[in-house]
Design a protein around this motif. Structure first.
Motif, PDB file in Angstrom:
ATOM      1  N   LEU A  44       0.705  -1.188  -0.121  1.00  0.00           N
ATOM      2  CA  LEU A  44       0.015  -0.023   0.011  1.00  0.00           C
ATOM      3  C   LEU A  44       0.956   1.160   0.098  1.00  0.00           C
ATOM      4  O   LEU A  44       0.524   2.347  -0.902  1.00  0.00           O
ATOM      5  CB  LEU A  44      -0.940   0.224   1.111  1.00  0.00           C
ATOM      6  CG  LEU A  44      -2.125  -0.672   1.225  1.00  0.00           C
ATOM      7  CD1 LEU A  44      -3.157  -0.640   2.337  1.00  0.00           C
ATOM      8  CD2 LEU A  44      -3.134  -0.121   0.035  1.00  0.00           C
ATOM      9  N   ILE A  87      -9.923   2.606   1.484  1.00  0.00           N
ATOM     10  CA  ILE A  87      -8.890   1.287   1.879  1.00  0.00           C
ATOM     11  C   ILE A  87      -9.785   0.721   3.151  1.00  0.00           C
ATOM     12  O   ILE A  87     -10.031   1.432   3.921  1.00  0.00           O
ATOM     13  CB  ILE A  87      -7.634   1.704   2.335  1.00  0.00           C
ATOM     14  CG1 ILE A  87      -6.942   2.234   1.251  1.00  0.00           C
ATOM     15  CG2 ILE A  87      -6.941   0.279   2.955  1.00  0.00           C
ATOM     16  CD1 ILE A  87      -5.477   2.872   1.708  1.00  0.00           C
ATOM     17  N   VAL A 132      -9.717  -0.242  -2.011  1.00  0.00           N
ATOM     18  CA  VAL A 132      -8.831  -1.642  -1.812  1.00  0.00           C
ATOM     19  C   VAL A 132      -9.374  -2.260  -0.497  1.00  0.00           C
ATOM     20  O   VAL A 132      -9.576  -1.588   0.394  1.00  0.00           O
ATOM     21  CB  VAL A 132      -7.267  -1.008  -1.463  1.00  0.00           C
ATOM     22  CG1 VAL A 132      -6.596  -2.040  -0.798  1.00  0.00           C
ATOM     23  CG2 VAL A 132      -6.753  -0.558  -2.851  1.00  0.00           C
ATOM     24  N   LEU A 134       0.337   3.162  -3.345  1.00  0.00           N
ATOM     25  CA  LEU A 134      -1.050   4.057  -3.037  1.00  0.00           C
ATOM     26  C   LEU A 134      -1.222   4.981  -4.244  1.00  0.00           C
ATOM     27  O   LEU A 134      -2.275   5.303  -4.743  1.00  0.00           O
ATOM     28  CB  LEU A 134      -1.148   4.323  -1.885  1.00  0.00           C
ATOM     29  CG  LEU A 134      -2.444   5.227  -1.422  1.00  0.00           C
ATOM     30  CD1 LEU A 134      -3.578   4.294  -1.404  1.00  0.00           C
ATOM     31  CD2 LEU A 134      -2.281   5.652   0.115  1.00  0.00           C
ATOM     32  N   LEU A 188      -8.009  -4.457   2.598  1.00  0.00           N
ATOM     33  CA  LEU A 188      -6.825  -5.011   3.306  1.00  0.00           C
ATOM     34  C   LEU A 188      -7.443  -6.133   4.245  1.00  0.00           C
ATOM     35  O   LEU A 188      -7.790  -5.880   5.293  1.00  0.00           O
ATOM     36  CB  LEU A 188      -6.283  -3.968   4.067  1.00  0.00           C
ATOM     37  CG  LEU A 188      -4.851  -4.438   4.425  1.00  0.00           C
ATOM     38  CD1 LEU A 188      -3.818  -4.512   3.677  1.00  0.00           C
ATOM     39  CD2 LEU A 188      -4.347  -3.345   5.539  1.00  0.00           C
TER      40      LEU A 188
END
Length: 721
Positions: free
Chosen positions: A245, A258, A326, A249, A328
């Protein structure tokens, strides 16, 4: 084919749309599927369910319909909406079309009377209410009946929340059944969602028919999002994911979101990315309302590259040019995943969607699955308590009498309320005396469905086929076909490489140990009702001080290492050297930090004079070895252990009052330990494996202080939260 009689209505609708989207040329036109929904609501006064992809334009349908209905003398539109973010966006959007919108929710209580007066005066075109309002006694009994009688259009946004087959079932939404039944004949209803499979669609459509109306019109469109490019990056561990990341990013288009699975992870990732020079903010369920609004505004204005968020930033957030999402960590449901990634690419031609699954995901799924609907025994016990009570029982008063944590207890009561078994009134909850059946088969089916969804997310991450097609099939989209854009269709667009600098920084960050453990300062309410004579503030002379934990069990740093070691089925054994050394580091930082015994602060406690452990039924070797290592390295005497009384039952994972009831008399300070405390005459380190609620530490600290310890400084490996 469009009815000729409705041609003028169609032209009027297009004119409203042009105002809504800010088109000064007046050339904006509704799509045929949008017009069909509006025609059903305005011309046919039907109930309709619209299942369409995010960004399709569902809000345009209900705002245009509102304008047309109001022009024909209908009452205000009521929109039941799940999130404040959506409400703020919708009020602004309505104003562009000349529609006066107001909200009633938990953040504007001071405006409720004024809003109600405006509604009565006919000045409000749209009222947005949160589903929680529907279960508020005053709102339900005084406002809702009048609102139902005057409503010109009822809109149920994110309608999958009505169905407990859906991924985000909310009991408050079930109150809508009552409102649907009470609506006057001919009042149209619009339910909208982007995330409903065939089972949820059928369930919601059936519920829209409450009150004996004709079958609801279901408009279901294809769910492909041609602006989204889906991809999965398989990285070895949390450090690699955070480093990726930090390195990549800025390569992602525009600004975005995120998502993390826990609050702790969101805070960790935010801090790390900031240290690496990225402009990001966190957004979780613990974020204050004012800070949430500021974070939303910063993202909307592209003042931050990303919000690092939990699912608290989900339904309702509207940023058409959001360039990426995104994850995670993997959500437990492909339907929930589709919902969240649908935030991106609504007003741009291309947006990136990336999933970075982690090994800790399954443990987090398991934790949230443990919060499912309680067993029949616990439900019956709750109903029995309410039946025997001679007055309404408040949630704090009910909690000590039932072995459920407050959040689960409240959710259960809301379900029982909708089912007619209990009723929320001023002062608390009462039993209605109505017969109630525990739908064990239904609850079991929902639990199996959740496990099926988890398996689908594993398959999504591993598939070599089209990822968008996979998600569409999970939502029973008959038009599912390869998208040609995802990493499996078109090739990966991002390498999995990470720089040595970012990876080393991530490892250092994740290895950083030490979390403050706040002590309990107040006894929970209702203890006298279960035979424990404790209430109010814990006397200062019986409290623990602020303590320390090696890490949070929900974080992606130490949490990933501690969870396997502290799992219920984990084998017992001596504390690993890596863990013991990290604990020593936490002690050193604690001692030198603000308020630590080596800090030199005027109010700092004296240096600990010894170590005391808490006996463990499941991990005696771990606790004993940890206490011994700390005593040896700190050159402190190991004073002894607070033991469990003979035949004392296990302490349940329940609410605070029930835990304290189980702890009452369950622990003892052996005479040898009491003598050692009196002789040592100073603060002691109290060592335990982990803390979830803090009540074991509070009870033991009270016992040790009464036995002569001047201060009790708790030290645990893990903290739940």
């Amino acid at each position: 084919m469009e009815h000729t009689s409705n041609a003028d209505l169609r032209a009027e609708a297009d004119t409203v749309l042009a105002r809504l989207v800010g088109d000064p040329t007046g050339t904006a036109r509704l799509r045929e599927d949008q017009w069909r929904a509006i025609e059903a609501l305005v011309a046919e006064r039907r109930r309709a369910l619209v299942v369409q992809r995010t960004g399709w334009g569902k809000s345009a349908v209900y705002f245009v319909a509102t304008s047309l209905l109001r022009a024909r003398g209908s009452g205000p539109t009521v929109i039941v909406s799940p999130l404040l973010a959506l409400m703020r966006n919708q009020v602004d959007a309505a104003a562009r079309a000349g529609i006066h919108a107001r909200t009633i929710n938990s953040s504007n209580t001071e405006e409720w009377d004024a809003v109600q007066a405006e509604i009565t005066a006919g000045e409000v075109d749209v009222l947005l209410v949160s589903p929680e309002r529907l279960n508020n006694p005053d709102f339900r009994d005084q406002v809702l009946p009048e609102l139902a009688a005057a409503t010109g259009l009822l809109v149920v946004d994110e309608a999958h929340c009505i169905s407990d087959w859906g991924h985000d079932f909310r009991p408050d939404y079930r109150r809508l059944r009552t409102m649907l039944t009470d609506l006057p004949q001919g009042v149209p209803v619009l339910a909208t969602t982007a995330t409903a499979n065939a089972r949820v669609t059928a369930d919601v459509a059936e519920q829209l028919g409450t009150g004996g109306t004709s079958d609801a019109l279901v408009l279901r469109g294809p769910l492909d999002r041609d602006s989204l490019s889906l991809g999965v990056l398989q990285l070895p561990d949390a450090a690699h994911r955070m480093a990726w990341l930090a390195d990549h990013l800025d390569e992602l288009p525009g600004s975005g979101i995120i998502y993390t699975l826990t609050v702790a992870a969101a805070e960790e990732v935010t801090a790390f990315l900031r240290h690496r020079g990225h402009t990001v903010s966190s957004y979780t369920g613990k974020t204050e309302n004012a800070d949430r609004q500021q974070a939303e505004d910063d993202l909307l204005g592209n003042k931050v590259k990303a919000l690092v968020a939990t699912s608290a930033l989900g339904m309702g957030f509207d940023k058409p040019d959001l360039g990426f999402v995104v994850h995670l960590g993997s959500p437990s449901s492909p339907i929930a995943y589709y919902q969240q990634v649908g935030r991106a690419g609504r007003g741009v031609e291309h947006a990136e969607v990336l999933l970075l699954p982690g090994k800790e995901d399954e443990a987090i799924w398991e934790y949230f699955a443990s919060l499912a609907f309680p067993s029949e025994e616990l439900v019956r016990r709750t109903l029995d308590v309410l039946t025997r009570a001679d007055r309404p029982v408040s949630l704090p008063a009910l909690e000590p009498l039932v072995e459920l944590r407050r959040s689960r207890l409240e959710t259960m009561l809301k379900v029982l309320d909708v089912d007619g078994a209990v009723r929320r009134v001023k002062g608390g909850w009462v039993a209605t005396g109505q017969p109630w059946t525990y739908e064990a088969e239904r609850y079991d089916w929902v639990a199996r469905q959740r496990r099926t969804e988890q398996q689908a997310m594993r398959e999504y991450a591993a598939t070599s086929g089209c990822r968008m097609e996979f998600l569409q099939r999970q939502l029973d989209d008959e038009g599912a076909k390869p998208c040609g854009r995802c990493d499996n269709c078109a090739g990966a667009r991002f390498a999995v490489d990470t720089s040595t600098v970012a990876l080393d920084a991530a490892r250092v960050d994740l290895a950083r140990a030490g979390v403050e453990v706040e002590p309990r300062r107040m006894w929970p309410t209702g203890l006298p009702a279960i035979g424990i004579d404790l209430k109010g503030r814990i006397p200062a002379g019986e409290q623990a001080t602020s303590g320390r934990a090696l890490g949070r069990l929900s974080d992606i740093g130490w949490g990933n290492r501690l969870r396997p070691m502290l799992a219920s089925q984990a084998p017992d054994g001596p504390v690993p050297d890596e863990v013991a050394n990290a604990v020593v580091g936490v002690l050193a930082d604690w001692a030198k930090g603000p308020g630590g015994w080596a800090s030199g602060a005027a109010d700092a406690p004296a240096r600990p004079v010894g170590v005391v452990t808490v006996a463990s039924r499941t991990r005696p070797a771990l606790i004993a070895s940890l206490g011994a290592r700390i005593a040896e390295i700190g050159r402190l005497p190991l004073l002894g252990s607070v033991d469990y009384a003979v035949d004392s039952p296990p302490v349940p994972r329940s609410n605070s009052a029930q835990r304290l009831k189980a702890l009452d008399g369950a622990l003892t300070v052996p005479p040898a330990l009491a003598a050692a405390l009196a002789e040592a005459g100073g603060p002691v380190l109290l060592v335990d494996d982990f803390t979830e609620t803090g009540w074991t530490l509070a009870v033991v600290a009270r016992m040790l202080r009464r036995a002569g310890a001047e201060e009790v400084l708790p030290l645990v490996l893990g903290i739940q939260g």
